[in-house]
Write a protein that holds these residues in place. Sequence first.
Motif, PDB file in Angstrom:
ATOM      1  N   LEU A 236      39.705  43.786   1.173  1.00  0.00           N
ATOM      2  CA  LEU A 236      39.906  42.700   2.133  1.00  0.00           C
ATOM      3  C   LEU A 236      38.570  42.125   2.593  1.00  0.00           C
ATOM      4  O   LEU A 236      38.404  40.909   2.686  1.00  0.00           O
ATOM      5  CB  LEU A 236      40.718  43.202   3.329  1.00  0.00           C
ATOM      6  CG  LEU A 236      41.118  42.156   4.362  1.00  0.00           C
ATOM      7  CD1 LEU A 236      42.040  41.112   3.749  1.00  0.00           C
ATOM      8  CD2 LEU A 236      41.790  42.834   5.551  1.00  0.00           C
ATOM      9  N   GLU A 237      37.616  43.004   2.847  1.00  0.00           N
ATOM     10  CA  GLU A 237      36.286  42.553   3.268  1.00  0.00           C
ATOM     11  C   GLU A 237      35.626  41.697   2.192  1.00  0.00           C
ATOM     12  O   GLU A 237      35.042  40.652   2.485  1.00  0.00           O
ATOM     13  CB  GLU A 237      35.412  43.770   3.576  1.00  0.00           C
ATOM     14  CG  GLU A 237      34.020  43.422   4.044  1.00  0.00           C
ATOM     15  CD  GLU A 237      33.188  44.669   4.300  1.00  0.00           C
ATOM     16  OE1 GLU A 237      31.991  44.644   3.959  1.00  0.00           O
ATOM     17  OE2 GLU A 237      33.731  45.659   4.822  1.00  0.00           O
TER      18      GLU A 237
ATOM     19  N   THR B 203      37.573  38.248   1.899  1.00  0.00           N
ATOM     20  CA  THR B 203      37.522  37.373   3.072  1.00  0.00           C
ATOM     21  C   THR B 203      36.123  37.209   3.652  1.00  0.00           C
ATOM     22  O   THR B 203      35.974  36.580   4.686  1.00  0.00           O
ATOM     23  CB  THR B 203      38.464  37.890   4.181  1.00  0.00           C
ATOM     24  OG1 THR B 203      38.036  39.190   4.589  1.00  0.00           O
ATOM     25  CG2 THR B 203      39.899  37.909   3.710  1.00  0.00           C
ATOM     26  N   SER B 204      35.117  37.733   2.966  1.00  0.00           N
ATOM     27  CA  SER B 204      33.751  37.516   3.455  1.00  0.00           C
ATOM     28  C   SER B 204      33.441  36.021   3.388  1.00  0.00           C
ATOM     29  O   SER B 204      34.082  35.266   2.644  1.00  0.00           O
ATOM     30  CB  SER B 204      32.744  38.288   2.598  1.00  0.00           C
ATOM     31  OG  SER B 204      32.618  37.691   1.314  1.00  0.00           O
ATOM     32  N   ARG B 205      32.467  35.626   4.155  1.00  0.00           N
ATOM     33  CA  ARG B 205      32.084  34.205   4.199  1.00  0.00           C
ATOM     34  C   ARG B 205      31.896  33.630   2.799  1.00  0.00           C
ATOM     35  O   ARG B 205      32.452  32.596   2.455  1.00  0.00           O
ATOM     36  CB  ARG B 205      30.799  34.079   5.003  1.00  0.00           C
ATOM     37  CG  ARG B 205      30.247  32.688   5.061  1.00  0.00           C
ATOM     38  CD  ARG B 205      28.955  32.700   5.838  1.00  0.00           C
ATOM     39  NE  ARG B 205      28.435  31.381   6.029  1.00  0.00           N
ATOM     40  CZ  ARG B 205      27.305  31.128   6.641  1.00  0.00           C
ATOM     41  NH1 ARG B 205      26.583  32.115   7.130  1.00  0.00           N
ATOM     42  NH2 ARG B 205      26.874  29.907   6.789  1.00  0.00           N
TER      43      ARG B 205
ATOM     44  N   VAL C  99      35.168  34.032   0.142  1.00  0.00           N
ATOM     45  CA  VAL C  99      36.180  32.978   0.271  1.00  0.00           C
ATOM     46  C   VAL C  99      35.715  31.714  -0.446  1.00  0.00           C
ATOM     47  O   VAL C  99      36.474  31.092  -1.195  1.00  0.00           O
ATOM     48  CB  VAL C  99      36.464  32.655   1.755  1.00  0.00           C
ATOM     49  CG1 VAL C  99      37.265  31.373   1.897  1.00  0.00           C
ATOM     50  CG2 VAL C  99      37.192  33.805   2.427  1.00  0.00           C
TER      51      VAL C  99
ATOM     52  N   GLN D 170      45.493  32.765  -1.976  1.00  0.00           N
ATOM     53  CA  GLN D 170      45.720  33.267  -0.619  1.00  0.00           C
ATOM     54  C   GLN D 170      44.628  32.795   0.342  1.00  0.00           C
ATOM     55  O   GLN D 170      44.912  32.294   1.431  1.00  0.00           O
ATOM     56  CB  GLN D 170      45.786  34.802  -0.615  1.00  0.00           C
ATOM     57  CG  GLN D 170      46.915  35.372  -1.436  1.00  0.00           C
ATOM     58  CD  GLN D 170      48.274  34.948  -0.925  1.00  0.00           C
ATOM     59  OE1 GLN D 170      48.546  34.968   0.270  1.00  0.00           O
ATOM     60  NE2 GLN D 170      49.136  34.548  -1.830  1.00  0.00           N
ATOM     61  N   VAL D 171      43.366  32.952  -0.044  1.00  0.00           N
ATOM     62  CA  VAL D 171      42.281  32.545   0.864  1.00  0.00           C
ATOM     63  C   VAL D 171      42.177  31.024   0.957  1.00  0.00           C
ATOM     64  O   VAL D 171      41.770  30.502   1.987  1.00  0.00           O
ATOM     65  CB  VAL D 171      40.916  33.183   0.499  1.00  0.00           C
ATOM     66  CG1 VAL D 171      40.981  34.690   0.611  1.00  0.00           C
ATOM     67  CG2 VAL D 171      40.427  32.749  -0.862  1.00  0.00           C
TER      68      VAL D 171
ATOM     69  N   LEU E 297      44.476  29.879   3.654  1.00  0.00           N
ATOM     70  CA  LEU E 297      43.872  30.143   4.965  1.00  0.00           C
ATOM     71  C   LEU E 297      42.739  29.150   5.264  1.00  0.00           C
ATOM     72  O   LEU E 297      42.635  28.631   6.379  1.00  0.00           O
ATOM     73  CB  LEU E 297      43.345  31.578   5.039  1.00  0.00           C
ATOM     74  CG  LEU E 297      42.714  32.001   6.357  1.00  0.00           C
ATOM     75  CD1 LEU E 297      43.710  31.874   7.511  1.00  0.00           C
ATOM     76  CD2 LEU E 297      42.191  33.428   6.246  1.00  0.00           C
TER      77      LEU E 297
END
Length: 128
Positions: free
Chosen positions: A24-25, A28-30, A33, A100-101, A104
């Motif tokens: 996940l990290e 979803t890291s800057r 993504v 997914q990202v 978001l």
Amino acid sequence: MSVSATASVRPDVNATGCPSRLVLEHVTSRWGVLVLAALRERTHRFSELRRTIGGVSEKMLAQTLRTLERDGFVHRDAHPVIPPRVDYSLTGLGREAAEQVWALARWSERRLDAVQEARRAYDGARSS
């Protein structure tokens, strides 16, 4: 936890030490993504990715690509030519994560006004 120990345990991102937290990290890291989002459209060379993703340093982009490649999200295709040419694309797993990202990221763009208004209200209440 060893790999064999985690195989019998159901992943739980809220559990301390769960390997899914690291996945996940990474996703979803800057920069994670933004790399996944850029590669959604097409294969890119390193320099193209760097231009597409404003503000990322060469070091951070290389590190992010390596991490995403290790996790199975990005495919690195090095061509044996002079000068060297390396193309980056998404794997099937990477495409799934990118969708997914991307959703978001688009949501954050659409709801930016509401977030900014909430911040102003919060800051105003704190300064009174």
